[in-house]
Every structure is written in structure tokens, then in C-alpha cells.
Scaffold this motif. Structure first.
Motif, PDB file in Angstrom:
ATOM      1  N   SER A   7       1.664   7.403   8.095  1.00  0.00           N
ATOM      2  CA  SER A   7       0.321   6.840   8.216  1.00  0.00           C
ATOM      3  C   SER A   7       0.443   5.369   8.561  1.00  0.00           C
ATOM      4  CB  SER A   7      -0.475   7.027   6.926  1.00  0.00           C
ATOM      5  OG  SER A   7       0.151   6.352   5.854  1.00  0.00           O
ATOM      6  N   GLY A   8      -0.689   4.775   8.941  1.00  0.00           N
ATOM      7  CA  GLY A   8      -0.716   3.344   9.196  1.00  0.00           C
ATOM      8  C   GLY A   8      -0.739   2.944  10.653  1.00  0.00           C
ATOM      9  N   GLY A   9      -0.622   3.919  11.546  1.00  0.00           N
ATOM     10  CA  GLY A   9      -0.679   3.593  12.961  1.00  0.00           C
ATOM     11  C   GLY A   9      -2.083   3.208  13.398  1.00  0.00           C
ATOM     12  N   GLY A  10      -2.188   2.780  14.648  1.00  0.00           N
ATOM     13  CA  GLY A  10      -3.492   2.408  15.168  1.00  0.00           C
ATOM     14  C   GLY A  10      -3.370   1.548  16.400  1.00  0.00           C
ATOM     15  N   LEU A  11      -4.479   0.944  16.771  1.00  0.00           N
ATOM     16  CA  LEU A  11      -4.546   0.047  17.925  1.00  0.00           C
ATOM     17  C   LEU A  11      -4.433  -1.389  17.440  1.00  0.00           C
ATOM     18  CD1 LEU A  11      -5.135  -0.546  20.938  1.00  0.00           C
ATOM     19  CD2 LEU A  11      -7.580  -0.481  20.345  1.00  0.00           C
ATOM     20  N   VAL A  12      -3.538  -2.139  18.040  1.00  0.00           N
ATOM     21  CA  VAL A  12      -3.329  -3.532  17.647  1.00  0.00           C
ATOM     22  C   VAL A  12      -3.101  -4.358  18.900  1.00  0.00           C
ATOM     23  CG1 VAL A  12      -0.850  -3.193  17.300  1.00  0.00           C
ATOM     24  CG2 VAL A  12      -2.020  -5.035  16.088  1.00  0.00           C
ATOM     25  N   PRO A  14      -1.388  -7.358  21.198  1.00  0.00           N
ATOM     26  CA  PRO A  14      -0.045  -7.962  21.276  1.00  0.00           C
ATOM     27  C   PRO A  14       0.060  -9.153  20.333  1.00  0.00           C
ATOM     28  CG  PRO A  14      -0.838  -7.447  23.470  1.00  0.00           C
ATOM     29  CD  PRO A  14      -1.999  -7.206  22.528  1.00  0.00           C
ATOM     30  N   GLY A  15       1.191  -9.219  19.627  1.00  0.00           N
ATOM     31  CA  GLY A  15       1.395 -10.256  18.633  1.00  0.00           C
ATOM     32  C   GLY A  15       0.932  -9.877  17.243  1.00  0.00           C
ATOM     33  N   GLY A  16       0.236  -8.757  17.140  1.00  0.00           N
ATOM     34  CA  GLY A  16      -0.273  -8.318  15.849  1.00  0.00           C
ATOM     35  C   GLY A  16       0.752  -7.582  15.016  1.00  0.00           C
ATOM     36  N   SER A  17       0.281  -7.100  13.853  1.00  0.00           N
ATOM     37  CA  SER A  17       1.171  -6.436  12.902  1.00  0.00           C
ATOM     38  C   SER A  17       0.543  -5.155  12.391  1.00  0.00           C
ATOM     39  CB  SER A  17       1.451  -7.358  11.701  1.00  0.00           C
ATOM     40  OG  SER A  17       2.061  -8.554  12.100  1.00  0.00           O
ATOM     41  N   LEU A  18       1.396  -4.240  12.002  1.00  0.00           N
ATOM     42  CA  LEU A  18       0.990  -3.014  11.327  1.00  0.00           C
ATOM     43  C   LEU A  18       2.045  -2.694  10.270  1.00  0.00           C
ATOM     44  CD1 LEU A  18      -0.089  -0.603  14.221  1.00  0.00           C
ATOM     45  CD2 LEU A  18      -1.601  -1.631  12.511  1.00  0.00           C
ATOM     46  N   ARG A  19       1.620  -2.062   9.188  1.00  0.00           N
ATOM     47  CA  ARG A  19       2.582  -1.524   8.235  1.00  0.00           C
ATOM     48  C   ARG A  19       2.467  -0.014   8.229  1.00  0.00           C
ATOM     49  NH1 ARG A  19       3.628  -2.190   1.731  1.00  0.00           N
ATOM     50  NH2 ARG A  19       1.770  -0.875   1.589  1.00  0.00           N
ATOM     51  N   LEU A  20       3.527   0.624   8.623  1.00  0.00           N
ATOM     52  CA  LEU A  20       3.576   2.080   8.640  1.00  0.00           C
ATOM     53  C   LEU A  20       4.153   2.571   7.321  1.00  0.00           C
ATOM     54  CD1 LEU A  20       4.975   2.670  12.234  1.00  0.00           C
ATOM     55  CD2 LEU A  20       2.626   2.214  11.507  1.00  0.00           C
ATOM     56  N   SER A  21       3.648   3.709   6.868  1.00  0.00           N
ATOM     57  CA  SER A  21       4.128   4.317   5.628  1.00  0.00           C
ATOM     58  C   SER A  21       4.594   5.739   5.890  1.00  0.00           C
ATOM     59  CB  SER A  21       3.018   4.346   4.572  1.00  0.00           C
ATOM     60  OG  SER A  21       2.568   3.045   4.260  1.00  0.00           O
ATOM     61  N   GLN A  81       7.386  -2.452   8.302  1.00  0.00           N
ATOM     62  CA  GLN A  81       6.524  -3.582   8.627  1.00  0.00           C
ATOM     63  C   GLN A  81       6.839  -4.010  10.044  1.00  0.00           C
ATOM     64  OE1 GLN A  81       4.038  -5.111   6.782  1.00  0.00           O
ATOM     65  NE2 GLN A  81       3.658  -6.281   8.662  1.00  0.00           N
ATOM     66  N   THR A  82       5.833  -3.944  10.907  1.00  0.00           N
ATOM     67  CA  THR A  82       6.031  -4.296  12.312  1.00  0.00           C
ATOM     68  C   THR A  82       5.252  -5.567  12.605  1.00  0.00           C
ATOM     69  OG1 THR A  82       4.149  -3.022  13.146  1.00  0.00           O
ATOM     70  CG2 THR A  82       6.210  -1.840  12.875  1.00  0.00           C
ATOM     71  N   ASN A  83       5.957  -6.602  13.014  1.00  0.00           N
ATOM     72  CA  ASN A  83       5.340  -7.884  13.337  1.00  0.00           C
ATOM     73  C   ASN A  83       5.583  -8.227  14.805  1.00  0.00           C
ATOM     74  OD1 ASN A  83       4.600  -8.222  10.617  1.00  0.00           O
ATOM     75  ND2 ASN A  83       6.538  -9.227  10.139  1.00  0.00           N
ATOM     76  N   SER A  84       4.755  -9.141  15.320  1.00  0.00           N
ATOM     77  CA  SER A  84       4.909  -9.605  16.707  1.00  0.00           C
ATOM     78  C   SER A  84       5.026  -8.419  17.664  1.00  0.00           C
ATOM     79  CB  SER A  84       6.142 -10.513  16.829  1.00  0.00           C
ATOM     80  OG  SER A  84       6.034 -11.619  15.956  1.00  0.00           O
ATOM     81  N   LEU A  85       4.120  -7.474  17.520  1.00  0.00           N
ATOM     82  CA  LEU A  85       4.183  -6.272  18.345  1.00  0.00           C
ATOM     83  C   LEU A  85       3.974  -6.589  19.824  1.00  0.00           C
ATOM     84  CD1 LEU A  85       2.323  -3.854  15.952  1.00  0.00           C
ATOM     85  CD2 LEU A  85       4.579  -3.426  16.958  1.00  0.00           C
ATOM     86  N   LYS A  86       4.683  -5.842  20.640  1.00  0.00           N
ATOM     87  CA  LYS A  86       4.625  -6.002  22.088  1.00  0.00           C
ATOM     88  C   LYS A  86       4.058  -4.731  22.718  1.00  0.00           C
ATOM     89  CE  LYS A  86       8.810  -8.850  21.977  1.00  0.00           C
ATOM     90  NZ  LYS A  86      10.199  -9.021  22.508  1.00  0.00           N
ATOM     91  N   PRO A  87       3.492  -4.821  23.909  1.00  0.00           N
ATOM     92  CA  PRO A  87       2.953  -3.610  24.562  1.00  0.00           C
ATOM     93  C   PRO A  87       3.985  -2.494  24.689  1.00  0.00           C
ATOM     94  CG  PRO A  87       2.165  -5.563  25.686  1.00  0.00           C
ATOM     95  CD  PRO A  87       3.170  -6.046  24.670  1.00  0.00           C
ATOM     96  N   GLU A  88       5.238  -2.869  24.881  1.00  0.00           N
ATOM     97  CA  GLU A  88       6.282  -1.838  24.995  1.00  0.00           C
ATOM     98  C   GLU A  88       6.568  -1.149  23.664  1.00  0.00           C
ATOM     99  OE1 GLU A  88       6.469  -5.013  25.998  1.00  0.00           O
ATOM    100  OE2 GLU A  88       8.442  -5.889  25.591  1.00  0.00           O
ATOM    101  N   VAL A 115       1.085   4.380  17.522  1.00  0.00           N
ATOM    102  CA  VAL A 115       0.888   2.929  17.563  1.00  0.00           C
ATOM    103  C   VAL A 115       0.616   2.546  19.011  1.00  0.00           C
ATOM    104  CG1 VAL A 115       1.976   0.677  17.272  1.00  0.00           C
ATOM    105  CG2 VAL A 115       2.321   2.469  15.544  1.00  0.00           C
ATOM    106  N   THR A 116      -0.509   1.879  19.235  1.00  0.00           N
ATOM    107  CA  THR A 116      -0.865   1.417  20.571  1.00  0.00           C
ATOM    108  C   THR A 116      -1.035  -0.092  20.543  1.00  0.00           C
ATOM    109  OG1 THR A 116      -1.989   3.509  21.056  1.00  0.00           O
ATOM    110  CG2 THR A 116      -2.502   1.628  22.479  1.00  0.00           C
ATOM    111  N   VAL A 117      -0.253  -0.775  21.363  1.00  0.00           N
ATOM    112  CA  VAL A 117      -0.308  -2.233  21.430  1.00  0.00           C
ATOM    113  C   VAL A 117      -0.943  -2.616  22.759  1.00  0.00           C
ATOM    114  CG1 VAL A 117       0.982  -4.372  21.231  1.00  0.00           C
ATOM    115  CG2 VAL A 117       1.815  -2.304  20.083  1.00  0.00           C
ATOM    116  N   SER A 118      -2.153  -3.109  22.676  1.00  0.00           N
ATOM    117  CA  SER A 118      -2.897  -3.394  23.903  1.00  0.00           C
ATOM    118  C   SER A 118      -4.006  -4.395  23.614  1.00  0.00           C
ATOM    119  CB  SER A 118      -3.499  -2.112  24.469  1.00  0.00           C
ATOM    120  OG  SER A 118      -4.316  -2.385  25.589  1.00  0.00           O
ATOM    121  N   SER A 119      -4.306  -5.208  24.611  1.00  0.00           N
ATOM    122  CA  SER A 119      -5.422  -6.148  24.493  1.00  0.00           C
ATOM    123  C   SER A 119      -6.695  -5.543  25.075  1.00  0.00           C
ATOM    124  CB  SER A 119      -5.084  -7.459  25.190  1.00  0.00           C
ATOM    125  OG  SER A 119      -4.733  -7.229  26.535  1.00  0.00           O
TER     126      SER A 119
END
Length: 119
Positions: A7-12, A14-21, A81-88, A115-119
Motif C-alpha cells: 500500500s501507499g502508492g499513488g500520484l506524486v 517530481p521531487g516528492g515523496s511516498l512511503r510504501l508499506s 521511504q521514497t524521496n526525491s522521486l523522478k519520472p523514471e 507509483v506514478t511520478v508526474s507533474s
């Protein structure tokens, strides 16, 4: 049978963070090696981060310094814990539990969280 639920995925952005469990069905996080993998469309599944039953950690080269794997054995849960996420970093993230016992390897996978990293 071990069951893993991510759980914990989503749209964020670029540069954002998510915590996956990753919640495990039993008390396995202290005796299994746990890992996070990801698979982007059209690409092979790749290791993101792993933590052994003894607590040793290793990370994929593309996430070193930005992602952190941790484990709470009392909650039977592993986190990423995912920080500084990039589109890739856009991918389905999967949790894996693995253990070698008596010459056999037991490996279990969760269903994944997007997990989707997009502006």
C-alpha cells in the motif's frame, strides 16, 4: 502460505515523496529477507532495495541516497521511504519475501502498488 499486501502508492510530483508499506500475513519479517522491486511498462522487474533478516541493507544504484528500506517486526511490515522521486520512478512496486530452508528457496510476492511520478 505467506501473503504480502502493499500500500501507499499513488500520484506524486517530481521531487516528492511516498512511503510504501508491505504488510505480511505472519511473523516473517524477522526471518525472511525482504525486498522491494519495481517494474515499469515495457521493462524488466528490477531490485530497488533489500533488507536481510539480519538487518543488512542494499539498494539499486538508481535509488541510492534517495530511498530507505526499513522493517518493523512487531507489525510484520516492511517500508520503503521514497524521496526525491523522478519520472523514471513510475512503476508498479512489488514486495518480496524470500527464505532459504533445507536447500529450497521460498519466495513470495505481493500484488504490487502503482507509483506514478508526474507533474
Amino acid at each position: 502460505q505467506v501473503q504480502l499486501v502493499e500500500s501507499g502508492g499513488g500520484l506524486v510530483q517530481p521531487g516528492g515523496s511516498l512511503r510504501l508499506s508491505c504488510a505480511a500475513s505472519g511473523s516473517i519479517t524477522s526471518i525472511y529477507d525482504m525486498a522491494w522491486y519495481r517494474q515499469a511498462p515495457g521493462k524488466e522487474r528490477e531490485l530497488v532495495a533489500a533488507i536481510t533478516s539480519g538487518g543488512d541493507r542494499n539498494y539499486g544504484d538508481t535509488v541510492k541516497g534517495r530511498f530507505t528500506i526499513s522493517r518493523d517486526n512487531a507489525k510484520n511490515t516492511v517500508y520503503l521511504q521514497t524521496n526525491s522521486l523522478k519520472p523514471e520512478g513510475t512503476a508498479v512496486y512489488y514486495c518480496n519475501a524470500q527464505r532459504r530452508l533445507l536447500g529450497s528457496t521460498f519466495s513470495y510476492w505481493g500484488q504490487g502498488t502503482q507509483v506514478t511520478v508526474s507533474s
